[in-house]
Design a protein around this motif. Structure first.
Motif, PDB file in Angstrom:
ATOM      1  N   GLU A 288      20.152  20.350  -7.071  1.00 14.45           N
ATOM      2  CA  GLU A 288      20.085  19.419  -7.763  1.00 14.45           C
ATOM      3  C   GLU A 288      21.445  20.695  -9.124  1.00 14.45           C
TER       4      GLU A 288
ATOM      5  N   TYR B 166      21.007  14.892 -17.087  1.00 17.14           N
ATOM      6  CA  TYR B 166      20.365  13.818 -17.679  1.00 17.14           C
ATOM      7  C   TYR B 166      21.295  13.334 -18.953  1.00 17.14           C
TER       8      TYR B 166
ATOM      9  N   GLU C 168      18.230  10.619 -24.104  1.00 17.88           N
ATOM     10  CA  GLU C 168      17.985  10.012 -23.752  1.00 17.88           C
ATOM     11  C   GLU C 168      16.537  10.342 -23.151  1.00 17.88           C
ATOM     12  N   ASP C 169      16.817  10.678 -21.333  1.00 23.05           N
ATOM     13  CA  ASP C 169      16.341  11.011 -21.013  1.00 23.05           C
ATOM     14  C   ASP C 169      15.223  11.904 -21.263  1.00 23.05           C
ATOM     15  N   CYS C 170      15.471  12.849 -21.965  1.00 22.98           N
ATOM     16  CA  CYS C 170      15.132  14.405 -21.747  1.00 22.98           C
ATOM     17  C   CYS C 170      14.016  13.937 -22.985  1.00 22.98           C
ATOM     18  N   LYS C 171      14.626  13.643 -23.902  1.00 24.18           N
ATOM     19  CA  LYS C 171      13.585  13.214 -24.682  1.00 24.18           C
ATOM     20  C   LYS C 171      12.274  12.111 -24.371  1.00 24.18           C
ATOM     21  N   LYS C 172      12.739  11.599 -23.562  1.00 27.60           N
ATOM     22  CA  LYS C 172      11.105  10.081 -23.084  1.00 27.60           C
ATOM     23  C   LYS C 172      10.625  11.670 -22.156  1.00 27.60           C
ATOM     24  N   GLU C 173      11.196  12.178 -21.359  1.00 26.70           N
ATOM     25  CA  GLU C 173      10.259  13.162 -20.218  1.00 26.70           C
ATOM     26  C   GLU C 173       9.094  14.586 -21.548  1.00 26.70           C
ATOM     27  N   TRP C 174      10.237  15.073 -22.295  1.00 24.66           N
ATOM     28  CA  TRP C 174       9.026  15.635 -22.975  1.00 24.66           C
ATOM     29  C   TRP C 174       8.601  15.074 -24.103  1.00 24.66           C
ATOM     30  N   GLY C 175       8.192  13.589 -24.128  1.00 24.77           N
ATOM     31  CA  GLY C 175       6.639  13.113 -24.392  1.00 24.77           C
ATOM     32  C   GLY C 175       7.820  13.212 -26.063  1.00 24.77           C
TER      33      GLY C 175
ATOM     34  N   SER D  95      10.568  10.433 -28.322  1.00 20.68           N
ATOM     35  CA  SER D  95      10.956   9.176 -28.379  1.00 20.68           C
ATOM     36  C   SER D  95       9.683   8.692 -29.043  1.00 20.68           C
TER      37      SER D  95
END
Length: 69
Positions: A52, A57, A60-67, A69
């Motif tokens: 991996e 990433y 935007e993907d990181c912001k979504k995962e970390w809550g 957004s």
């Protein structure tokens, strides 16, 4: 008087509550360099063989995962 002898003599004047600091410092100085090198090489190997490590990433993907957004 050698440096070793001077260190021993100075230790006689170090209060007991400070001996732990001296011990930790000396242990650091006498640490096994080969063991340290082997540990670091193991970390590098694990990183280089991590499937991996090249996954990226988007922000935007990181912001979504970390809550965020």
């Amino acid at each position: 008087m050698s440096n070793r002898e001077l260190c021993v003599k100075l230790l006689e004047n170090v209060p007991d509550y400070k001996i732990g600091y001296v011990l930790a410092y000396i242990q650091g100085l006498t640490a096994d360099e080969d063991a340290d090198d082997a540990f670091c090489e193991k970390l590098v190997d694990e990183y280089e063989n991590d499937p991996e490590k090249d996954v990226s990433y988007t922000l935007e993907d990181c912001k979504k995962e970390w809550g965020l957004s």
